[in-house]
Design a protein around this motif. Structure first.
Motif, PDB file in Angstrom:
ATOM      1  N   GLY A   5       0.698  -1.449  -0.092  1.00 41.98           N
ATOM      2  CA  GLY A   5       0.080  -0.373   0.017  1.00 41.98           C
ATOM      3  C   GLY A   5       0.614   1.457   0.014  1.00 41.98           C
ATOM      4  O   GLY A   5       1.791   1.389   1.409  1.00 41.98           O
ATOM      5  N   GLY A   6       0.353   2.611  -0.539  1.00 46.50           N
ATOM      6  CA  GLY A   6       1.568   3.474  -1.129  1.00 46.50           C
ATOM      7  C   GLY A   6       2.639   3.213  -1.900  1.00 46.50           C
ATOM      8  O   GLY A   6       3.031   4.598  -2.093  1.00 46.50           O
ATOM      9  N   ALA A   7       2.571   1.944  -2.643  1.00 48.16           N
ATOM     10  CA  ALA A   7       3.856   2.022  -3.530  1.00 48.16           C
ATOM     11  C   ALA A   7       3.275   2.746  -5.158  1.00 48.16           C
ATOM     12  O   ALA A   7       1.856   2.522  -5.138  1.00 48.16           O
ATOM     13  CB  ALA A   7       3.870   0.485  -2.879  1.00 48.16           C
ATOM     14  N   SER A   8       4.211   2.239  -5.956  1.00 42.35           N
ATOM     15  CA  SER A   8       4.475   2.910  -6.913  1.00 42.35           C
ATOM     16  C   SER A   8       4.690   1.222  -8.017  1.00 42.35           C
ATOM     17  O   SER A   8       5.582   1.864  -7.291  1.00 42.35           O
ATOM     18  CB  SER A   8       4.129   3.925  -7.675  1.00 42.35           C
ATOM     19  OG  SER A   8       4.107   4.402  -8.198  1.00 42.35           O
ATOM     20  N   ARG A   9       4.296   1.345  -8.281  1.00 39.67           N
ATOM     21  CA  ARG A   9       4.562  -0.296  -9.841  1.00 39.67           C
ATOM     22  C   ARG A   9       4.613   0.676 -11.185  1.00 39.67           C
ATOM     23  O   ARG A   9       3.330   0.257 -11.652  1.00 39.67           O
ATOM     24  CB  ARG A   9       4.516  -1.441  -9.481  1.00 39.67           C
ATOM     25  CG  ARG A   9       4.828  -2.554  -9.426  1.00 39.67           C
ATOM     26  CD  ARG A   9       4.714  -4.166  -9.270  1.00 39.67           C
ATOM     27  NE  ARG A   9       4.792  -3.827  -8.387  1.00 39.67           N
ATOM     28  CZ  ARG A   9       6.552  -4.555  -8.007  1.00 39.67           C
ATOM     29  NH1 ARG A   9       7.151  -4.571  -9.014  1.00 39.67           N
ATOM     30  NH2 ARG A   9       6.478  -4.731  -6.475  1.00 39.67           N
ATOM     31  N   ASP A  10       5.949  -0.136 -11.963  1.00 35.98           N
ATOM     32  CA  ASP A  10       5.793   1.179 -13.366  1.00 35.98           C
ATOM     33  C   ASP A  10       5.106  -0.863 -13.669  1.00 35.98           C
ATOM     34  O   ASP A  10       6.231  -1.947 -13.976  1.00 35.98           O
ATOM     35  CB  ASP A  10       6.792   1.561 -13.684  1.00 35.98           C
ATOM     36  CG  ASP A  10       7.095   1.879 -15.472  1.00 35.98           C
ATOM     37  OD1 ASP A  10       6.120   1.459 -15.805  1.00 35.98           O
ATOM     38  OD2 ASP A  10       7.832   2.434 -15.658  1.00 35.98           O
ATOM     39  N   LEU A  11       4.643  -1.072 -14.782  1.00 35.94           N
ATOM     40  CA  LEU A  11       3.872  -2.754 -14.953  1.00 35.94           C
ATOM     41  C   LEU A  11       5.324  -2.838 -17.736  1.00 35.94           C
ATOM     42  O   LEU A  11       5.066  -3.633 -17.616  1.00 35.94           O
ATOM     43  CB  LEU A  11       2.880  -2.446 -15.719  1.00 35.94           C
ATOM     44  CG  LEU A  11       2.058  -2.800 -14.629  1.00 35.94           C
ATOM     45  CD1 LEU A  11       0.802  -3.387 -14.703  1.00 35.94           C
ATOM     46  CD2 LEU A  11       2.110  -3.505 -13.252  1.00 35.94           C
ATOM     47  N   GLY A  12       5.273  -1.261 -17.271  1.00 37.63           N
ATOM     48  CA  GLY A  12       6.487  -1.552 -18.283  1.00 37.63           C
ATOM     49  C   GLY A  12       5.232  -1.026 -19.316  1.00 37.63           C
ATOM     50  O   GLY A  12       4.512  -0.565 -19.481  1.00 37.63           O
ATOM     51  N   VAL A  13       5.923  -1.981 -20.621  1.00 36.54           N
ATOM     52  CA  VAL A  13       5.487  -1.751 -21.825  1.00 36.54           C
ATOM     53  C   VAL A  13       4.495  -2.993 -22.393  1.00 36.54           C
ATOM     54  O   VAL A  13       5.269  -3.926 -22.302  1.00 36.54           O
ATOM     55  CB  VAL A  13       5.975  -1.542 -22.979  1.00 36.54           C
ATOM     56  CG1 VAL A  13       5.862  -1.558 -24.276  1.00 36.54           C
ATOM     57  CG2 VAL A  13       7.955   0.163 -22.855  1.00 36.54           C
ATOM     58  N   ILE A  14       3.450  -3.221 -22.440  1.00 40.73           N
ATOM     59  CA  ILE A  14       2.617  -4.266 -23.056  1.00 40.73           C
ATOM     60  C   ILE A  14       2.368  -3.618 -24.060  1.00 40.73           C
ATOM     61  O   ILE A  14       1.682  -2.642 -24.758  1.00 40.73           O
ATOM     62  CB  ILE A  14       1.463  -3.608 -21.664  1.00 40.73           C
ATOM     63  CG1 ILE A  14       1.780  -3.791 -20.573  1.00 40.73           C
ATOM     64  CG2 ILE A  14       0.362  -4.604 -22.471  1.00 40.73           C
ATOM     65  CD1 ILE A  14       0.484  -3.101 -19.407  1.00 40.73           C
ATOM     66  N   LYS A  15       2.908  -4.261 -24.959  1.00 40.81           N
ATOM     67  CA  LYS A  15       2.307  -4.911 -25.986  1.00 40.81           C
ATOM     68  C   LYS A  15       1.380  -5.197 -26.773  1.00 40.81           C
ATOM     69  O   LYS A  15       1.919  -7.128 -26.067  1.00 40.81           O
ATOM     70  CB  LYS A  15       3.555  -4.772 -26.969  1.00 40.81           C
ATOM     71  CG  LYS A  15       4.726  -3.586 -27.034  1.00 40.81           C
ATOM     72  CD  LYS A  15       5.870  -4.388 -28.569  1.00 40.81           C
ATOM     73  CE  LYS A  15       7.179  -3.572 -27.974  1.00 40.81           C
ATOM     74  NZ  LYS A  15       8.105  -3.211 -29.538  1.00 40.81           N
ATOM     75  N   ILE A  16       0.249  -5.246 -27.948  1.00 43.40           N
ATOM     76  CA  ILE A  16      -1.135  -5.939 -28.048  1.00 43.40           C
ATOM     77  C   ILE A  16      -0.672  -5.601 -29.627  1.00 43.40           C
ATOM     78  O   ILE A  16      -0.171  -5.198 -29.621  1.00 43.40           O
ATOM     79  CB  ILE A  16      -2.499  -5.496 -27.225  1.00 43.40           C
ATOM     80  CG1 ILE A  16      -2.643  -4.373 -27.270  1.00 43.40           C
ATOM     81  CG2 ILE A  16      -1.717  -6.018 -25.557  1.00 43.40           C
ATOM     82  CD1 ILE A  16      -4.191  -3.971 -26.801  1.00 43.40           C
TER      83      ILE A  16
END
Length: 154
Positions: free
Chosen positions: A129-140
């Motif tokens: 909780g309170g954290a930030s996460r970069d899920l990165g590049v998602i290519k579809i």
């Protein structure tokens, strides 16, 4: 021949058996131990960001793709970016990405790894909780082009 045991002995045996059977029922009343697991705060939230691109159209942004995680969904902006404020997760939970207008393949590439981005999605590690996460590049991939190659078996 008379009884080997008298009445008083019979009562003593019954009393002893009753006590023996009752001990397991009252022996585990709790306490004595310390639970070191932190309580789960259902209101704890985290921020998840990322970018959705089209691998069939020169990695152009995909506006309007639906990104879902932990019961919350958002749509990507015109530049393919998204910011999702969702409940924090204490274990790995899958996120999904669905291209707009059902015009995209369900197979996508997330940070170089191929997944079915529609179901079951791609794994997102535990995020406090309170954290930030970069899920990165998602290519579809837009269905105007070829589907992605099948995963290689190394």
């Amino acid at each position: 021949m008379g009884m080997i045991f008298g009445k008083s002995h019979h009562y003593a045996v019954v009393l002893a058996l009753s006590a023996f059977l009752a001990v397991p029922l009252v022996g585990c009343g709790g306490g004595g131990g310390t639970d070191t697991t932190p309580p789960i705060d259902a209101t704890a939230r985290a921020t998840f960001i990322g970018l959705v691109l089209d691998y069939n159209n020169e990695s152009l942004p995909v506006p309007g793709a639906q990104v879902s995680f932990n019961g919350v969904s958002v749509f990507t902006a015109s530049d393919g970016s998204f910011t999702l404020n969702a409940p924090a997760n204490t274990g790995t939970v899958n996120a999904t990405v669905v291209g707009p207008n059902n015009n995209f393949y369900s197979t996508g590439i997330v940070n170089g790894v191929q997944y079915n981005t529609v179901s079951p999605g791609f794994p997102v590690p535990s995020t406090a909780g309170g954290a930030s996460r970069d899920l990165g590049v998602i290519k579809i991939g837009n269905q105007s082009g070829p589907p992605p190659p099948p995963p290689s078996d190394f």
